[in-house]
Design a protein around this motif. Structure first.
Motif, PDB file in Angstrom:
ATOM      1  N   ASN A   1       1.463  19.759  32.470  1.00 47.71           N
ATOM      2  CA  ASN A   1       0.642  20.680  31.666  1.00 47.71           C
ATOM      3  C   ASN A   1      -0.496  21.299  32.478  1.00 47.71           C
ATOM      4  O   ASN A   1      -0.814  22.486  32.313  1.00 47.71           O
ATOM      5  N   GLU A   2      -1.098  20.501  33.351  1.00 48.73           N
ATOM      6  CA  GLU A   2      -2.200  21.015  34.178  1.00 48.73           C
ATOM      7  C   GLU A   2      -1.665  21.999  35.226  1.00 48.73           C
ATOM      8  O   GLU A   2      -2.289  23.027  35.495  1.00 48.73           O
ATOM      9  N   PHE A   3      -0.490  21.694  35.788  1.00 47.88           N
ATOM     10  CA  PHE A   3       0.106  22.640  36.738  1.00 47.88           C
ATOM     11  C   PHE A   3       0.538  23.915  36.016  1.00 47.88           C
ATOM     12  O   PHE A   3       0.438  25.017  36.568  1.00 47.88           O
TER      13      PHE A   3
ATOM     14  N   GLU B   1      -8.938  24.998  39.898  1.00 45.29           N
ATOM     15  CA  GLU B   1      -9.493  23.841  39.186  1.00 45.29           C
ATOM     16  C   GLU B   1      -8.408  23.104  38.406  1.00 45.29           C
ATOM     17  O   GLU B   1      -8.411  21.875  38.315  1.00 45.29           O
ATOM     18  N   GLU B   2      -7.463  23.860  37.836  1.00 42.60           N
ATOM     19  CA  GLU B   2      -6.369  23.227  37.088  1.00 42.60           C
ATOM     20  C   GLU B   2      -5.476  22.391  38.012  1.00 42.60           C
ATOM     21  O   GLU B   2      -5.003  21.321  37.632  1.00 42.60           O
ATOM     22  N   THR B   3      -5.274  22.886  39.234  1.00 47.45           N
ATOM     23  CA  THR B   3      -4.507  22.103  40.213  1.00 47.45           C
ATOM     24  C   THR B   3      -5.246  20.803  40.518  1.00 47.45           C
ATOM     25  O   THR B   3      -4.626  19.735  40.633  1.00 47.45           O
ATOM     26  N   GLU B   4      -6.578  20.895  40.624  1.00 53.39           N
ATOM     27  CA  GLU B   4      -7.378  19.675  40.845  1.00 53.39           C
ATOM     28  C   GLU B   4      -7.227  18.705  39.675  1.00 53.39           C
ATOM     29  O   GLU B   4      -7.152  17.489  39.879  1.00 53.39           O
ATOM     30  N   HIS B   5      -7.175  19.243  38.444  1.00 55.64           N
ATOM     31  CA  HIS B   5      -6.985  18.372  37.276  1.00 55.64           C
ATOM     32  C   HIS B   5      -5.645  17.632  37.387  1.00 55.64           C
ATOM     33  O   HIS B   5      -5.563  16.430  37.134  1.00 55.64           O
ATOM     34  N   ALA B   6      -4.607  18.382  37.745  1.00 57.22           N
ATOM     35  CA  ALA B   6      -3.273  17.774  37.890  1.00 57.22           C
ATOM     36  C   ALA B   6      -3.327  16.640  38.913  1.00 57.22           C
ATOM     37  O   ALA B   6      -2.778  15.549  38.691  1.00 57.22           O
TER      38      ALA B   6
HETATM   39 FE   LIG Z   1      -7.217  21.308  33.016  1.00 58.74          FE
END
Ligand SMILES: [Fe+2]
Ligand SMILES: [Fe+2]
Length: 169
Positions: free
Chosen positions: A16-18, A49-54
């Motif tokens: 989902n984050e990716f 930032e979303e990649t970092e979340h993943a």
């Molecule tokens: Fe996120």
């Protein structure tokens, strides 16, 4: 050791984050095509930032001696009617992600997984910020309406956004 139910759900959240990263990158590409480089820069930073979340989920699973399993990512939306629509969709998307994080947290509570609860608290706080960031731009764009000069200035302002690793100069 990470329980199977939480592990599966976290692997799903990596995807989902990716997907979020992919969707924001697609929004960046649309903004570039509309000659809005500042909006595009904002979306590109959001995508990073979303990649970092993943990767936070990825590393947490490994730290708990779990098994990371990557799933397929859906195609993102590529066409948008306006910059306002881009940010409205971003806000809607973040609300969905908030619901996912809350569900994950509830699962960790049911499973008596205290380490995951502590880990997920960062995401609970982050989602407040994510919804606020997208919502603020939606409000500003509604105020601007079709005033192109104001849109130009907002584009400049949004173009200042960088991740922590990127120098501002
Ligand atoms: Fe996120
Ligand atoms: Fe997000």
């Amino acid at each position: 050791m990470l329980g199977k139910a939480v592990e599966d759900a976290m692997n799903e959240q990596i995807k989902n984050e990716f997907f979020s990263a992919y969707q924001y990158l697609s929004m960046a590409a649309y903004c570039e095509s509309e000659n809005l480089p500042g909006f595009a820069q904002w979306m590109r930073t959001q995508s990073q930032e979303e990649t970092e979340h993943a990767m936070k989920f990825y590393d947490f699973i490994l730290d708990r001696n779990g098994r990371v399993v990557l799933h397929g990512i859906e195609e993102p939306v590529v066409e948008f009617g306006s910059p306002l629509e881009v940010f409205e969709r971003a806000l809607e998307h973040e609300k969905k992600v908030t619901a996912m994080i809350n569900e994950l947290y509830a699962l960790a509570v049911r499973e008596n997984d205290y380490a995951s609860q502590t880990f997920l608290q960062w995401f609970v706080t982050e989602q407040v910020e994510e919804e606020k960031n997208a919502g603020d731009v939606v409000d500003t764009l509604k105020m601007i309406g079709d005033k192109s000069e104001a849109l130009f200035l907002l584009d400049r302002e949004l173009g200042q956004r960088r991740t922590e690793e990127q120098p501002t100069a």
